[in-house]
Design a protein around this motif. Sequence first.
Motif, PDB file in Angstrom:
ATOM      1  N   CYS A  13      35.163  41.747  37.018  1.00 19.96           N
ATOM      2  CA  CYS A  13      36.774  42.380  37.760  1.00 19.96           C
ATOM      3  C   CYS A  13      37.147  40.314  37.028  1.00 19.96           C
ATOM      4  O   CYS A  13      36.466  39.821  37.227  1.00 19.96           O
ATOM      5  CB  CYS A  13      37.197  42.359  38.228  1.00 19.96           C
ATOM      6  N   CYS A  16      38.670  38.527  40.223  1.00 19.66           N
ATOM      7  CA  CYS A  16      37.861  38.443  40.803  1.00 19.66           C
ATOM      8  C   CYS A  16      36.264  38.547  41.247  1.00 19.66           C
ATOM      9  O   CYS A  16      35.528  37.478  42.152  1.00 19.66           O
ATOM     10  CB  CYS A  16      38.230  38.864  42.931  1.00 19.66           C
ATOM     11  N   CYS A  31      37.077  47.099  40.879  1.00 20.14           N
ATOM     12  CA  CYS A  31      36.412  46.110  41.212  1.00 20.14           C
ATOM     13  C   CYS A  31      36.721  46.804  42.734  1.00 20.14           C
ATOM     14  O   CYS A  31      37.312  47.310  43.418  1.00 20.14           O
ATOM     15  CB  CYS A  31      36.485  44.587  41.089  1.00 20.14           C
ATOM     16  N   HIS A  37      40.972  45.621  42.145  1.00 16.58           N
ATOM     17  CA  HIS A  37      41.932  44.901  40.951  1.00 16.58           C
ATOM     18  C   HIS A  37      41.575  46.432  39.803  1.00 16.58           C
ATOM     19  O   HIS A  37      40.454  46.813  39.807  1.00 16.58           O
ATOM     20  CB  HIS A  37      41.367  44.152  40.607  1.00 16.58           C
TER      21      HIS A  37
HETATM   22 ZN   LIG Z   1      38.786  42.023  41.245  1.00 16.00          ZN
END
Ligand SMILES: [Zn+2]
Length: 279
Positions: A13, A16, A31, A37
């Motif tokens: 991702c 993150c 993710c 996300h």
């Molecule tokens: Zn993420």
Amino acid sequence: MWTGLLRTGAVICPVCGRPLSLSGDEKSLLCGGPRTHVFDLGRSGYVNLNSGGGDGDGRESVSARRRFLEAGYYDTLLGTLRSCLDPLPAEGAPVFDAGCGEGYYSRKLAAAFPDRLFFGLDLSKSGVDLAARSARAGGLANADYAVGNLNRIPLADASAGCILNVFAPCFETQFMRVLRPSGRLILVAAGPDHLMGLKERLYESTYPNGEREDLPGCLRLLEKTSVRTEITVEGGHVMDLFSMTPYYWRTPLSGRERLAGLESLTTVIDFEIRIYGKD
Ligand SMILES: [Zn+2]
């Protein structure tokens, strides 16, 4: 598409940094973070993982590149890339095409090496979309493409078995990070005489190309090969080739017109292929 690549845990991702997986309906990547996300797949199967700004090549220059490369003018380079990749262990670690454009090389290599996984990244949405569309049309399950920035590669540390960097900017710090300890970077740059025939048509006096300024300094150079041959470019492909070069933006109109009137153009093509290792 995506299943094999995501199983390696390599693609992360961009927000993150957690590994991405395919959603149940196979329409997006997500993710496993506390705030999930989600990145929707485009119709062609590409995904946009660009976390920064920036804009890549537009549709027109992507199409010109596609027409030129598909005509096979650079197939000597493709053959050399195939031989460079052949001895490298596959180990399930993806081959990362850094600055893949419309995906010509990674797509052809994915067809030649069905047991290897390929992941292409480029800032150009038009390029990546065309790459994914062509991979899908060619039935390639081992080549996936994402929009993204090379200074923030959405790959986990030490996850790539090999990085291809063909006529694209070199981001060594990022390449060092994503490459496995035993991994290899295959970097292709223009040799001194590359496209000399084209330059002679454009300019009064011509000079050999200088060495690239962004060559890696920390990775270890293991091998350097040159591939040099002559090609005759026919018809509309002359302007397609021209639009792929840096000269396109700095040539006065008279030079462009001279080139546009040509039925064919014979030129030397000269590639330098460098292979780097981390260890
Ligand atoms: Zn993420």
